[in-house]
Design an enzyme around this catalytic site. Structure first.
Site, PDB file in Angstrom:
ATOM      1  N   HIS A   1       0.983  -1.340  -0.001  1.00 46.39           N
ATOM      2  CA  HIS A   1      -0.033   0.109   0.041  1.00 46.39           C
ATOM      3  C   HIS A   1       0.897   1.492  -0.024  1.00 46.39           C
ATOM      4  O   HIS A   1       1.905   1.194   0.702  1.00 46.39           O
ATOM      5  CB  HIS A   1      -0.910   0.085   1.036  1.00 46.39           C
ATOM      6  CG  HIS A   1      -0.281  -0.064   2.551  1.00 46.39           C
ATOM      7  ND1 HIS A   1       0.272  -1.352   2.772  1.00 46.39           N
ATOM      8  CD2 HIS A   1       0.126   0.779   3.448  1.00 46.39           C
ATOM      9  CE1 HIS A   1       0.809  -1.360   4.288  1.00 46.39           C
ATOM     10  NE2 HIS A   1       0.622   0.050   4.462  1.00 46.39           N
TER      11      HIS A   1
ATOM     12  N   HIS B   1       0.915   5.158   0.924  1.00 46.84           N
ATOM     13  CA  HIS B   1       0.201   6.159   1.728  1.00 46.84           C
ATOM     14  C   HIS B   1       0.445   7.635   0.948  1.00 46.84           C
ATOM     15  O   HIS B   1       1.420   7.959   0.423  1.00 46.84           O
ATOM     16  CB  HIS B   1       1.008   6.574   3.148  1.00 46.84           C
ATOM     17  CG  HIS B   1       0.734   5.549   3.947  1.00 46.84           C
ATOM     18  ND1 HIS B   1      -0.045   5.553   5.207  1.00 46.84           N
ATOM     19  CD2 HIS B   1       1.493   4.306   4.223  1.00 46.84           C
ATOM     20  CE1 HIS B   1       0.029   4.263   5.893  1.00 46.84           C
ATOM     21  NE2 HIS B   1       1.192   3.545   5.421  1.00 46.84           N
TER      22      HIS B   1
HETATM   23  P1  AMP Z   1       1.366   0.686   7.652  1.00 45.91           P
HETATM   24  O1  AMP Z   1       1.655   1.043   8.781  1.00 45.91           O
HETATM   25  O2  AMP Z   1       2.427   1.284   6.387  1.00 45.91           O
HETATM   26  O3  AMP Z   1       1.425  -0.846   7.259  1.00 45.91           O
HETATM   27  O4  AMP Z   1       0.064   1.299   7.255  1.00 45.91           O
HETATM   28  C1  AMP Z   1      -1.203   0.664   7.642  1.00 45.91           C
HETATM   29  C2  AMP Z   1      -2.359   1.488   7.463  1.00 45.91           C
HETATM   30  O5  AMP Z   1      -3.676   0.811   7.377  1.00 45.91           O
HETATM   31  C3  AMP Z   1      -2.239   2.368   8.699  1.00 45.91           C
HETATM   32  O6  AMP Z   1      -2.102   3.727   8.444  1.00 45.91           O
HETATM   33  C4  AMP Z   1      -3.687   1.969   9.425  1.00 45.91           C
HETATM   34  O7  AMP Z   1      -4.426   3.212   9.832  1.00 45.91           O
HETATM   35  C5  AMP Z   1      -4.484   1.606   7.847  1.00 45.91           C
HETATM   36  N1  AMP Z   1      -5.623   0.798   8.172  1.00 45.91           N
HETATM   37  C6  AMP Z   1      -5.665  -0.427   9.019  1.00 45.91           C
HETATM   38  N2  AMP Z   1      -7.111  -0.767   8.863  1.00 45.91           N
HETATM   39  C7  AMP Z   1      -7.603  -0.159   8.141  1.00 45.91           C
HETATM   40  C8  AMP Z   1      -9.012  -0.059   7.749  1.00 45.91           C
HETATM   41  N3  AMP Z   1      -9.802  -0.929   7.878  1.00 45.91           N
HETATM   42  N4  AMP Z   1      -9.237   0.914   6.850  1.00 45.91           N
HETATM   43  C9  AMP Z   1      -8.376   1.777   6.208  1.00 45.91           C
HETATM   44  N5  AMP Z   1      -7.266   1.998   6.893  1.00 45.91           N
HETATM   45  C10 AMP Z   1      -6.857   0.928   7.477  1.00 45.91           C
END
Ligand code: AMP
Length: 137
Positions: A99, A101
């Site tokens: 993903h 950001h």
């Molecule tokens: P990372 O720490 O780079 O793996 O980012 C994962 C991101 O996913 C975090 O910023 C979380 O807030 C986001 N996240 C986790 N669960 C969900 C969800 N159900 N919907 C939207 N974002 C999510």
């Protein structure tokens, strides 16, 4: 193997605030909203992280991330954007599904902190550059 949370969003098992979808890519608001409009862009097919994703898919994800960043500047009043992707736990990755950001920036105290210190002292930069350059050949 248990599905990760983004695979579940892609499969419609968990709701999201969708901002974009095509055959290969989905973009939706990050639940944590580090800043207003914080968006995640993901490939629909599962890959563990950026480094494990085929270039053709990675390019499609980055293409959408760029457009969303441009829209955040145009429509949300952002004055900057951080576009980043964490690979592996050591780099802060918590969801094991590639993903990107897209984080709109408003001002210094807007909630996003990224600290990059200068740790160059004592490092042999020519040797490091040579090593990577040779591997890229
Ligand atoms: P990372 O720490 O780079 O793996 O980012 C994962 C991101 O996913 C975090 O910023 C979380 O807030 C986001 N996240 C986790 N669960 C969900 C969800 N159900 N919907 C939207 N974002 C999510």
């Amino acid at each position: 193997m248990e599905k990760d949370i983004f695979c579940r969003i892609i499969d419609g098992e968990i709701p999201c605030h969708k901002v974009y979808e095509d055959d290969d890519v989905l973009a939706f608001l990050d639940i944590s909203q580090v800043t207003k409009g914080h968006t995640l862009v993901v490939p629909k097919k599962h890959y563990d992280n950026f480094l494990a994703t085929p270039k053709s898919v990675m390019h499609k994800v980055m293409d959408v991330a760029q457009t969303i960043g441009q829209i955040e500047i145009k429509m949300l009043g952002a004055v900057g954007v951080n576009i980043l992707t964490n690979c592996y736990e050591a780099a802060g990755q918590t969801v094991k599904h590639f993903h990107v950001h897209v984080i709109p920036r408003y001002d210094v105290g807007d909630g996003f902190i990224l600290e990059m210190k200068n740790n160059a002292e004592g490092l042999n930069l020519p040797a490091i550059a040579e090593m990577v350059k040779n591997e890229l050949k």
